[in-house]
Design a protein around this motif. Structure first.
Motif, mmCIF file in Angstrom:
data_model
loop_
_atom_site.group_PDB
_atom_site.id
_atom_site.type_symbol
_atom_site.label_atom_id
_atom_site.label_comp_id
_atom_site.label_asym_id
_atom_site.label_seq_id
_atom_site.Cartn_x
_atom_site.Cartn_y
_atom_site.Cartn_z
ATOM 1 N N THR A 1 0.805 -1.224 0.000
ATOM 2 C CA THR A 1 0.000 0.000 0.000
ATOM 3 C C THR A 1 0.836 1.270 0.000
ATOM 4 O O THR A 1 0.306 2.348 -0.277
ATOM 5 C CB THR A 1 -0.944 0.025 1.216
ATOM 6 N N SER A 2 2.124 1.157 0.298
ATOM 7 C CA SER A 2 2.965 2.356 0.361
ATOM 8 C C SER A 2 3.863 2.521 -0.851
ATOM 9 O O SER A 2 4.537 3.545 -0.990
ATOM 10 C CB SER A 2 3.831 2.318 1.626
ATOM 11 N N GLY A 3 3.908 1.511 -1.729
ATOM 12 C CA GLY A 3 4.726 1.629 -2.926
ATOM 13 C C GLY A 3 6.164 1.189 -2.746
ATOM 14 O O GLY A 3 7.021 1.510 -3.573
ATOM 15 N N GLU A 4 6.448 0.450 -1.678
ATOM 16 C CA GLU A 4 7.801 -0.070 -1.490
ATOM 17 C C GLU A 4 8.090 -1.158 -2.524
ATOM 18 O O GLU A 4 7.228 -1.534 -3.320
ATOM 19 C CB GLU A 4 7.946 -0.648 -0.076
ATOM 20 N N ASP A 5 9.301 -1.672 -2.486
ATOM 21 C CA ASP A 5 9.681 -2.777 -3.365
ATOM 22 C C ASP A 5 8.976 -4.035 -2.866
ATOM 23 O O ASP A 5 9.468 -4.735 -1.975
ATOM 24 C CB ASP A 5 11.202 -2.965 -3.339
ATOM 25 N N VAL A 6 7.800 -4.314 -3.430
ATOM 26 C CA VAL A 6 6.988 -5.411 -2.911
ATOM 27 C C VAL A 6 7.605 -6.771 -3.208
ATOM 28 O O VAL A 6 7.438 -7.719 -2.440
ATOM 29 C CB VAL A 6 5.551 -5.343 -3.470
ATOM 30 N N ALA A 7 8.312 -6.872 -4.323
ATOM 31 C CA ALA A 7 8.945 -8.149 -4.646
ATOM 32 C C ALA A 7 9.979 -8.503 -3.585
ATOM 33 O O ALA A 7 10.056 -9.649 -3.122
ATOM 34 C CB ALA A 7 9.589 -8.086 -6.024
ATOM 35 N N GLU A 8 10.751 -7.509 -3.173
ATOM 36 C CA GLU A 8 11.755 -7.743 -2.141
ATOM 37 C C GLU A 8 11.085 -8.041 -0.804
ATOM 38 O O GLU A 8 11.522 -8.920 -0.052
ATOM 39 C CB GLU A 8 12.657 -6.512 -2.010
#
Length: 413
Positions: A174-181
């Motif tokens: 929801t915050s736009g971080e590196d979701v894959a990581e």
């Protein structure tokens, strides 16, 4: 309750009959008396919601008594696995912030009442059997107390790793971080698409009842909400919620999610019933990389739904498209809001206008919704025109009024 009828060596005999049989026959009466005794002696239990007493407290008293009767019949101590229901019940009480001393007192008071019941069954020649029963009852109380302490100790442990991982992944998505990581770091696989849900939960009725501990009621509501959301996503839901609501990401079909929306919405609409409190849900779907933007928009949609006094159910952008667009802040928002300023002195006028627009400009439907006569509605509409200069019979002026209502919403109760 029914006992295992296999022969038992040296059973406790009171007044010529096995004590376990006599207690088993009196289970319902003893459980009822125990619950009433505890409520009478421990003030905190009198503040618990009726539902907690009926379902949780009564159920665990029955389970505890049945366990004692079983071990008495089989002349043994409780096994660890048999004490798990007591430990789990204690953990729930800990989550609800029930004082540990009160829970321990409840178990001791229950055993005292059971002992009085046993003593009343005994005859003049039952002293030795009574002593044996007392020892077994004391050992049972020690076992139950250890289980309660274990339950309260478990509540002090950190958030379980799987819950911590899901919350971390929710924040990342929801915050736009590196979701894959983020997904790799917690060892989870992302769904190809999610239902993005924003929800607002009203107070449970027990939270408003005088004499009932509102904190206990709200924590029970939260626990039910978390469980319902987990079940909705078959254990894969990512969420961060409080007693008032929050957000959730529920795995959605990768292909043609719209074909499954009605089914999902039906389950989502049942949240309110599951937790016993009115719930409004705003929802849309998104692939992982689009979730930050969609989550923000869904939060805004929920605010719009609440502005327009939605109390329960599921809303999508198509349901409130006009209202959503009208409530977007622009340079003319203040101008629109000022159009209804003359109505500030009479709240009934604004309420009538809102209801009139919500009922397709039908004076009959408006009167029925407000529980007033149609002539009263007509009078108020004429008064609105007189004060604002906007004619409720003209489409253009009605659009201006709708925009004004959206720009300066009445506060939700």
């Amino acid at each position: 309750m029914r006992l295992n009828r296999q022969p038992v060596a040296d059973p406790v005999i009171i007044d010529g009959r096995p004590l376990a049989d006599q207690l088993a026959q009196r289970t319902h009466a003893i459980v009822t008396a125990t619950v009433e005794h505890v409520r009478g002696q421990v003030a905190f239990y009198r503040t618990l919601p009726t539902e907690v007493i009926r379902r949780d407290v009564t159920a665990i008293v029955r389970r505890n008594l049945e366990l004692f009767v079983t071990t008495l019949h089989e002349n043994r101590d409780p096994e660890p696995h048999e004490l798990l229901p007591i430990e789990q019940s204690a953990r729930r009480r800990a989550e609800e912030r029930v004082p540990l001393t009160d829970v321990i007192s409840a178990y001791h008071l229950g055993v005292q009442l059971w002992w009085r019941t046993i003593a009343e069954l005994a005859g003049p020649d039952d002293a030795d059997a009574l002593a044996r029963a007392g020892v077994l009852l004391q050992r049972h109380l020690q076992s139950a107390t250890r289980a309660v302490l274990a339950g309260y100790g478990a509540d002090q442990a950190p958030i379980p790793p799987q819950d911590h991982d899901r919350r971390r992944l929710y924040r990342a998505l929801t915050s736009g971080e590196d979701v894959a990581e983020a997904a790799r770091s917690v060892g989870r696989t992302l769904a190809p698409r999610y239902w993005v849900v924003a929800l607002r939960v009203a107070a449970h009725p027990d939270e408003r009842v005088e004499g009932i501990d509102a904190t206990v009621a709200s924590r029970r509501k939260l626990r039910r909400l978390e469980y319902a959301l987990d079940r909705l996503g078959r254990g894969e839901t990512l969420h961060m919620v409080t007693e008032q609501g929050g957000g959730a990401l529920v795995p959605a079909p990768e292909v043609d999610p719209e074909s499954r929306f009605e089914e999902f919405a039906a389950h989502l609409a049942e949240l309110g019933r599951d937790i016993g409190a009115e719930t409004v849900c705003a929802v849309d779907s998104a692939v992982p990389q689009d979730i930050p933007e969609v989550a923000r928009e869904v939060d805004e949609l929920l605010v719009v739904a609440l502005r327009y006094h939605r109390r329960s159910g599921v809303v999508r952008f198509a349901d409130l498209a006009v209202e959503y667009q009208l409530t977007r802040p622009t340079r003319v928002s203040r101008i629109n809001a000022a159009a209804l300023a003359p109505l500030a002195g009479d709240p009934s006028l604004r309420l009538t206008l809102e209801t009139y627009l919500a009922h397709d400009s039908s004076t009959t439907a408006t009167a029925a919704a407000l529980h007033v006569h149609s002539n009263t509605v007509l009078y108020r509409l004429r008064k609105i025109t007189e004060l604002t200069g906007l004619d409720t019979t003209k489409t253009r002026d009605l659009l201006r009024m709708a925009a004004a209502l959206a720009a300066a919403p009445r506060e939700s109760p």
